[in-house]
Design a protein around this motif. Structure first.
Motif, PDB file in Angstrom:
ATOM      1  N   LYS A 164       0.819  -1.204   0.000  1.00  0.00           N
ATOM      2  CA  LYS A 164       0.000   0.000   0.000  1.00  0.00           C
ATOM      3  C   LYS A 164       0.861   1.266   0.000  1.00  0.00           C
ATOM      4  O   LYS A 164       0.511   2.268  -0.614  1.00  0.00           O
ATOM      5  CB  LYS A 164      -0.918   0.010   1.217  1.00  0.00           C
ATOM      6  N   ARG A 165       2.008   1.213   0.684  1.00  0.00           N
ATOM      7  CA  ARG A 165       2.871   2.405   0.768  1.00  0.00           C
ATOM      8  C   ARG A 165       3.496   2.764  -0.569  1.00  0.00           C
ATOM      9  O   ARG A 165       3.932   3.904  -0.761  1.00  0.00           O
ATOM     10  CB  ARG A 165       3.987   2.173   1.804  1.00  0.00           C
ATOM     11  N   ARG A 166       3.552   1.816  -1.481  1.00  0.00           N
ATOM     12  CA  ARG A 166       4.228   2.064  -2.757  1.00  0.00           C
ATOM     13  C   ARG A 166       3.576   3.179  -3.562  1.00  0.00           C
ATOM     14  O   ARG A 166       4.227   3.842  -4.356  1.00  0.00           O
ATOM     15  CB  ARG A 166       4.265   0.773  -3.595  1.00  0.00           C
ATOM     16  N   GLY A 167       2.296   3.373  -3.380  1.00  0.00           N
ATOM     17  CA  GLY A 167       1.611   4.383  -4.172  1.00  0.00           C
ATOM     18  C   GLY A 167       1.472   5.726  -3.497  1.00  0.00           C
ATOM     19  O   GLY A 167       0.908   6.665  -4.083  1.00  0.00           O
ATOM     20  N   PHE A 168       2.000   5.870  -2.279  1.00  0.00           N
ATOM     21  CA  PHE A 168       1.833   7.116  -1.533  1.00  0.00           C
ATOM     22  C   PHE A 168       2.942   8.124  -1.866  1.00  0.00           C
ATOM     23  O   PHE A 168       4.071   7.755  -2.187  1.00  0.00           O
ATOM     24  CB  PHE A 168       1.844   6.851  -0.029  1.00  0.00           C
ATOM     25  N   TYR A 169       2.575   9.394  -1.765  1.00  0.00           N
ATOM     26  CA  TYR A 169       3.550  10.475  -1.914  1.00  0.00           C
ATOM     27  C   TYR A 169       4.440  10.490  -0.675  1.00  0.00           C
ATOM     28  O   TYR A 169       3.951  10.537   0.456  1.00  0.00           O
ATOM     29  CB  TYR A 169       2.821  11.805  -2.059  1.00  0.00           C
ATOM     30  N   LEU A 170       5.735  10.450  -0.857  1.00  0.00           N
ATOM     31  CA  LEU A 170       6.683  10.331   0.252  1.00  0.00           C
ATOM     32  C   LEU A 170       7.114  11.666   0.830  1.00  0.00           C
ATOM     33  O   LEU A 170       7.886  11.705   1.781  1.00  0.00           O
ATOM     34  CB  LEU A 170       7.923   9.550  -0.205  1.00  0.00           C
ATOM     35  N   GLY A 171       6.626  12.747   0.255  1.00  0.00           N
ATOM     36  CA  GLY A 171       7.053  14.056   0.721  1.00  0.00           C
ATOM     37  C   GLY A 171       8.257  14.539  -0.062  1.00  0.00           C
ATOM     38  O   GLY A 171       8.934  13.764  -0.743  1.00  0.00           O
ATOM     39  N   PRO A 172       8.587  15.816   0.028  1.00  0.00           N
ATOM     40  CA  PRO A 172       9.724  16.373  -0.721  1.00  0.00           C
ATOM     41  C   PRO A 172      11.052  15.947  -0.119  1.00  0.00           C
ATOM     42  O   PRO A 172      11.121  15.513   1.033  1.00  0.00           O
ATOM     43  CB  PRO A 172       9.518  17.890  -0.559  1.00  0.00           C
ATOM     44  N   GLN A 173      12.096  16.039  -0.924  1.00  0.00           N
ATOM     45  CA  GLN A 173      13.435  15.827  -0.384  1.00  0.00           C
ATOM     46  C   GLN A 173      13.688  16.889   0.684  1.00  0.00           C
ATOM     47  O   GLN A 173      13.442  18.076   0.466  1.00  0.00           O
ATOM     48  CB  GLN A 173      14.489  15.947  -1.486  1.00  0.00           C
ATOM     49  N   PHE A 174      14.186  16.437   1.830  1.00  0.00           N
ATOM     50  CA  PHE A 174      14.309  17.345   2.960  1.00  0.00           C
ATOM     51  C   PHE A 174      15.202  18.539   2.640  1.00  0.00           C
ATOM     52  O   PHE A 174      14.907  19.664   3.059  1.00  0.00           O
ATOM     53  CB  PHE A 174      14.862  16.585   4.166  1.00  0.00           C
ATOM     54  N   ASP A 175      16.284  18.308   1.911  1.00  0.00           N
ATOM     55  CA  ASP A 175      17.210  19.413   1.650  1.00  0.00           C
ATOM     56  C   ASP A 175      16.673  20.432   0.653  1.00  0.00           C
ATOM     57  O   ASP A 175      17.312  21.451   0.401  1.00  0.00           O
ATOM     58  CB  ASP A 175      18.569  18.884   1.189  1.00  0.00           C
ATOM     59  N   THR A 176      15.488  20.168   0.066  1.00  0.00           N
ATOM     60  CA  THR A 176      14.881  21.153  -0.831  1.00  0.00           C
ATOM     61  C   THR A 176      13.918  22.073  -0.090  1.00  0.00           C
ATOM     62  O   THR A 176      13.429  23.050  -0.681  1.00  0.00           O
ATOM     63  CB  THR A 176      14.121  20.453  -1.975  1.00  0.00           C
ATOM     64  N   LEU A 177      13.645  21.760   1.176  1.00  0.00           N
ATOM     65  CA  LEU A 177      12.750  22.621   1.960  1.00  0.00           C
ATOM     66  C   LEU A 177      13.441  23.934   2.303  1.00  0.00           C
ATOM     67  O   LEU A 177      14.677  24.025   2.302  1.00  0.00           O
ATOM     68  CB  LEU A 177      12.342  21.905   3.251  1.00  0.00           C
ATOM     69  N   ASP A 178      12.645  24.923   2.613  1.00  0.00           N
ATOM     70  CA  ASP A 178      13.186  26.201   3.071  1.00  0.00           C
ATOM     71  C   ASP A 178      14.059  25.953   4.298  1.00  0.00           C
ATOM     72  O   ASP A 178      13.725  25.133   5.167  1.00  0.00           O
ATOM     73  CB  ASP A 178      12.037  27.147   3.422  1.00  0.00           C
ATOM     74  N   VAL A 179      15.172  26.645   4.374  1.00  0.00           N
ATOM     75  CA  VAL A 179      16.124  26.435   5.459  1.00  0.00           C
ATOM     76  C   VAL A 179      15.485  26.630   6.817  1.00  0.00           C
ATOM     77  O   VAL A 179      15.751  25.871   7.767  1.00  0.00           O
ATOM     78  CB  VAL A 179      17.339  27.381   5.296  1.00  0.00           C
ATOM     79  N   SER A 180      14.623  27.626   6.945  1.00  0.00           N
ATOM     80  CA  SER A 180      13.978  27.872   8.238  1.00  0.00           C
ATOM     81  C   SER A 180      13.071  26.708   8.626  1.00  0.00           C
ATOM     82  O   SER A 180      12.960  26.358   9.813  1.00  0.00           O
ATOM     83  CB  SER A 180      13.171  29.170   8.198  1.00  0.00           C
TER      84      SER A 180
END
Length: 273
Positions: free
Chosen positions: A210-226
């Motif tokens: 079931k987890r295979r089709g879920f969105y895993l979220g963005p790559q952490f290092d692409t998030l805003d630094v804050s």
């Protein structure tokens, strides 16, 4: 790749070389070979009957016994004492250790307020660039690989993949974090959210599918630094810090050694039967 799926693939993808262990052991095996060689040249027509059906059983058992003696030479009364780092970690009373003999995975759990936090890591990730065939090169590689910080804490350069999960009894969701533990820190890959906690945390084939089709979220290092900074504070407050990042590789090596000694014992017993 989800955290739990990545962990379930560790054993299959890992070469299981454990080169960090093999450098000293290769030296021992070389020395043991010289000692055991004369035994291997004996006739096995009589002795083989005592060890299964094969003529090679005696020589194999001899080598397993020698390796086992080497690995347990420093054990008082044949039992390995609990290391100081593990005593100190348990004394903190923050994390509970779930370590099932014979399994690659180790689980740490704790409560934080209304949260249940779980960390899973695997000893299959232990690896090194050492070349154990050559004693001198292996020793040099060991010195280069394991450094120490300013306080004298040993650093381990090999990365260990970790999976964190956060659940609350008051809500059905689950937060999971994929990270690499290396050199005293956790490097976050991504942070995922699952509306169904069972899907996000269960270690079953159905949940994994079931987890295979879920969105895993963005790559952490692409998030805003804050935003990254706030997540770091979130983890620090929950004990996911430098102390824990030092503990994971140390315990991985400790468990791998226990499993190796157990493997030697079990294989020797089987061959002798």
């Amino acid at each position: 790749m989800s955290a739990l799926r990545a962990l379930r693939q560790l054993t299959a993808s890992s070469s299981r070389s454990f080169a960090a262990r093999t450098a000293p052991r290769s030296v021992a095996r070389a020395a043991l070979a010289a000692r055991v060689a004369p035994v291997a040249s004996r006739a096995f027509s009589v002795s083989a009957r005592r060890f299964g059906e094969g003529a090679s059983d005696v020589a194999l058992t001899q080598r397993l016994e020698e390796e086992l003696k080497f690995e347990t030479a420093d054990y008082p009364n044949g039992q390995r004492a609990e290391p100081e780092f593990l005593k100190a970690f348990k004394a903190q009373g923050t994390w509970a250790i779930v370590d099932v003999p014979g399994l690659d995975e180790v689980t740490l759990t704790r409560k934080f307020g209304n949260e249940d936090i779980r960390l899973i890591f695997s000893i299959a990730d232990i690896q090194s660039d050492q070349q154990p065939e050559f004693e001198e090169e292996g020793a040099e590689a060991a010195e280069e690989e394991d450094g120490a910080d300013e306080e004298g804490v040993t650093l381990h350069s090999y990365p260990i993949r970790c999976s964190f999960s956060f659940t609350k009894a008051s809500t059905p969701g689950a937060l999971t974090i994929d990270a690499m533990c290396q050199e005293g820190s956790f490097v976050i890959d991504n942070i995922s959210y699952y509306s169904d906690a069972k899907v996000g945390t269960e270690l079953t084939a159905e949940a994994d599918w079931k987890r295979r089709g879920f969105y895993l979220g963005p790559q952490f290092d692409t998030l805003d630094v804050s935003l990254q900074d706030e997540f770091d504070k979130f983890l620090q407050e929950r004990g996911i810090n430098q102390t824990l990042a030092y503990f994971v590789p140390e315990y991985s090596e400790y468990k791998e050694q226990k499993e190796y000694v157990s493997w030697l014992t079990n294989v020797k017993t089987f061959v002798e039967a």
